[in-house]
Design an enzyme around this catalytic site. Structure first.
Site, PDB file in Angstrom:
ATOM      1  N   CYS A  77      -4.816  -8.471  20.584  1.00 48.17           N
ATOM      2  CA  CYS A  77      -5.779  -9.206  19.761  1.00 48.17           C
ATOM      3  C   CYS A  77      -5.352 -10.671  19.636  1.00 48.17           C
ATOM      4  CB  CYS A  77      -5.950  -8.516  18.396  1.00 48.17           C
ATOM      5  SG  CYS A  77      -7.428  -9.085  17.520  1.00 48.17           S
ATOM      6  N   HIS A 172      -7.243  -2.999  19.842  1.00 46.94           N
ATOM      7  CA  HIS A 172      -6.018  -2.550  19.174  1.00 46.94           C
ATOM      8  C   HIS A 172      -5.573  -1.184  19.701  1.00 46.94           C
ATOM      9  CE1 HIS A 172      -5.518  -5.694  16.131  1.00 46.94           C
ATOM     10  NE2 HIS A 172      -6.840  -5.785  16.181  1.00 46.94           N
ATOM     11  N   GLU A 174      -2.877   0.232  19.192  1.00 46.59           N
ATOM     12  CA  GLU A 174      -1.941   0.876  18.259  1.00 46.59           C
ATOM     13  C   GLU A 174      -2.627   1.748  17.208  1.00 46.59           C
ATOM     14  OE1 GLU A 174      -2.929  -2.203  18.339  1.00 46.59           O
ATOM     15  OE2 GLU A 174      -2.568  -3.349  16.513  1.00 46.59           O
ATOM     16  N   GLY A 228      16.141  13.251  -6.544  1.00 43.33           N
ATOM     17  CA  GLY A 228      15.452  14.517  -6.308  1.00 43.33           C
ATOM     18  C   GLY A 228      14.315  14.333  -5.313  1.00 43.33           C
ATOM     19  N   ASP A 231      13.779  10.959   0.130  1.00 47.42           N
ATOM     20  CA  ASP A 231      14.590   9.908   0.736  1.00 47.42           C
ATOM     21  C   ASP A 231      16.031   9.909   0.224  1.00 47.42           C
ATOM     22  OD1 ASP A 231      12.111   9.361   1.697  1.00 47.42           O
ATOM     23  OD2 ASP A 231      11.795   7.572   0.464  1.00 47.42           O
ATOM     24  N   SER A 232      16.185   9.930  -1.092  1.00 43.10           N
ATOM     25  CA  SER A 232      17.551   9.856  -1.609  1.00 43.10           C
ATOM     26  C   SER A 232      18.325  11.128  -1.280  1.00 43.10           C
ATOM     27  CB  SER A 232      17.566   9.556  -3.111  1.00 43.10           C
ATOM     28  OG  SER A 232      17.000  10.609  -3.844  1.00 43.10           O
ATOM     29  N   ASP A 463     -11.864  30.842 -34.130  1.00 44.18           N
ATOM     30  CA  ASP A 463     -12.847  30.350 -35.083  1.00 44.18           C
ATOM     31  C   ASP A 463     -12.534  28.935 -35.538  1.00 44.18           C
ATOM     32  OD1 ASP A 463     -14.342  32.584 -34.976  1.00 44.18           O
ATOM     33  OD2 ASP A 463     -13.232  33.613 -36.591  1.00 44.18           O
TER      34      ASP A 463
END
Ligand code: XMP
Length: 526
Positions: A77, A172, A174, A228, A231-232, A463
């Site tokens: 592009c 494009h 991609e 938790g 990633d970590s 009630d």
């Protein structure tokens, strides 16, 4: 490997993505990169798209030296337009702007190096289907270039230099809307640049472990926070594989985690994965500071800053223990689970962009603690981290977990955060996620959570009349969290969830489902 020069297109990172899928390693740098400053020699260069017009006075330009390095180049592009401009072609705004799907007609040039870009691709009778997104186009072919493809409105939708491996495509390749785009990129990186695949998660693990061991030496200690999240956890596990107990993980319970989160994470990391973990229960400290606070940005700030304080205090304790042990060195490194999209975010070339929310991260830790960063995941996309997690034997339910924000339930409680409000939200959220899993929908949803609204509605129970709070359910599907659509639940699932929450969670008598996309909404309510 491949060098991608980023001119600021929203699709730039997808070029990296496609190269990786082809097993080819690539690195993206801003388009302002100078050839002379590059410390490595790429085997191919891809120039991305851009929101600019090449002829605009403030347009970014490529260092022409990249074309003289004897390395194949592919302009996409704006990248095509920039290439053409460097070689003496002309780019102009076009009356017929092309956005969306188009079919291009590929031409044979009879020159093997030029025809190689589309050579092995089988396009149907209609031509090659591609995705277009441009208002400018080539109005004059540069001297010594040949035409590779055209459309009814654009005579040069793909071009190549007549004798050198210099290419440009207006479309494009991609994006997935160009169904054979990956083959075009494959033809460039594999056939033209001569890079065969080979990059994979299996090869990544031993290489990364070796790299971590070299960085840390025999005694070096590393500290890092775990939440938790995927990633970590993956970052912690790979550190543990590399240096064992010289990696110290810290989990801070900030009082606004999901139900039983701290103990669940402890069980998994310590018992199942063997990671050296300390859990700090700082919930009182956080909740005290959050008293009376309703403004979401203030909540984020308080949680972010207090997190850093608690983490530093705990790190200082561990540091002391290490200092008392001659077999250990000082803590020199801080682990961060930074992923490639964050890296791209910090290196990409972009115009002015507004910050909509301050996302909490632990970047602030570095300045005070004089620690150096270690980032084992910085080359990986999210799904690659998940693949890595599976290879490292991290339980499947964790590997596929939805993201959870650092400020936790504090940004899902719309009024003041109190222990009671946290309990109500935890209980509702637990039921919601449990029922989503039971219905087999968890993996079809990108992120689901409950939010607790600070309003009361009238209800009836037996009630008696009730005057209780409202739970809002949110579930979205998204590729990248920049845009998102609300998830279409089967009504029976919503019915079950609503009935369970109103029956089992005290203080809630109404459940609503959020049917807002992003934009105009955001994923979170605050
Ligand atoms: P929004 O609400 O901005 O959310 O559409 C997009 C994604 O970002 C997460 N999010 C956060 N994550 N700290 C985080 O760590 C934050 O302050 C924060 N705010 C939103 C959100 O959960 C979603 O995945």
């Amino acid at each position: 490997s491949i060098l991608i020069l980023d001119f600021g297109s929203q699709y730039s990172h997808l070029i990296t993505r496609r190269c990786r899928e082809l097993g080819v390693y690539c690195e993206m740098l801003p388009c302002t990169q100078k050839m002379a400053d590059l410390t490595w020699k790429p085997k191919g260069i891809i120039l991305s798209g851009s929101p600019y017009s090449v002829y605009a006075s403030d347009a970014p330009h490529v260092d022409p030296a990249f074309f003289e390095a004897g390395v194949p180049t592919l302009g996409i592009c704006y990248g095509l337009q920039e290439t053409a401009t460097v070689f003496g072609g002309k780019v102009e705004p076009h009356t017929h702007k092309e956005y969306g799907s188009a079919f291009i007609t590929v031409e044979k040039t009879g020159k093997p190096h030029a025809d190689a870009l589309f050579g092995s691709i089988d396009f149907g009778k209609e031509g090659l289907q591609v995705w277009m997104s441009h208002g400018d186009q080539l109005s004059e072919l540069p001297p010594n270039f040949v035409t590779l493809a055209h459309t009814p409105t654009s005579p040069w939708t793909a071009i190549a230099h007549e004798s050198r491996p210099i290419y440009g495509v207006q479309f494009h390749p991609e994006v997935t809307h160009s169904p054979k785009g990956k083959e075009v990129i494959g033809a460039f990186v594999n056939d033209i640049c001569g890079i065969k695949g080979g990059w994979s998660m299996e090869t990544f693990i031993p290489k990364e472990i070796k790299r971590i061991r070299e960085i840390c030496g025999d005694k070096g200690q590393v500290i890092g926070a775990v939440s938790g999240g995927v990633d970590s956890t993956v970052a912690a596990k790979i550190m543990h594989e590399a240096i064992g107990d010289r990696f110290h993980a810290i989990m801070v319970d900030n009082g606004v985690l999901r139900m039983d989160e701290a103990s669940k994470v402890k069980k998994m990391l310590v018992e199942d994965l063997g990671v050296n973990l300390t859990v700090v229960d700082a919930s009182d400290r956080f909740l005290d500071l959050l008293k009376g606070v309703e403004d979401p940005e203030r909540k984020r700030k308080i949680i972010g800053n207090t997190f850093i304080e608690v983490f530093e205090e705990e790190a200082a304790k561990i540091e002391k223990e290490c200092a008392a042990d001659t077999a250990r060195g000082p803590i020199e490194w801080l682990l961060q689970g930074t992923l490639y999209p964050d890296v791209i975010e910090s290196i990409s070339f972009k115009g002015p962009s507004a910050t909509i929310k301050t996302h909490h991260n632990v970047g602030g830790l570095l300045d005070d603690m004089k620690l150096k960063l270690i980032e084992p995941l910085r080359e990986l996309f999210k799904d690659e981290v998940r693949a890595l997690g599976r290879l490292l034997n991290i339980p499947a339910h964790l590997v596929g977990r939805h993201p959870f924000p650092g400020p936790g339930l504090a940004i899902r409680i719309l009024g003041e955060v109190t222990r009671d409000q946290v309990k109500i939200l935890q209980a509702a959220d637990e039921i919601y996620i449990e029922e989503i899993r039971k219905a087999g929908l968890y993996d079809a949803i990108s992120q689901a959570f409950a939010a607790l609204l600070p309003v009361r509605a009238v209800g009836v129970m037996g009630d008696a009349r009730t005057y209780d709070q409202v739970i809002a359910l949110r579930a979205v599907s998204t590729e990248d969290f920049m845009t998102a659509d609300w998830f279409e639940f089967p009504p029976s699932v919503l019915k079950k969830i609503s009935s369970r929450i109103t029956n089992e969670v005290r203080g809630v008598n109404r459940v609503v489902y959020d049917i807002t996309s992003k934009p105009p909404g955001t994923v979170e309510w605050l």
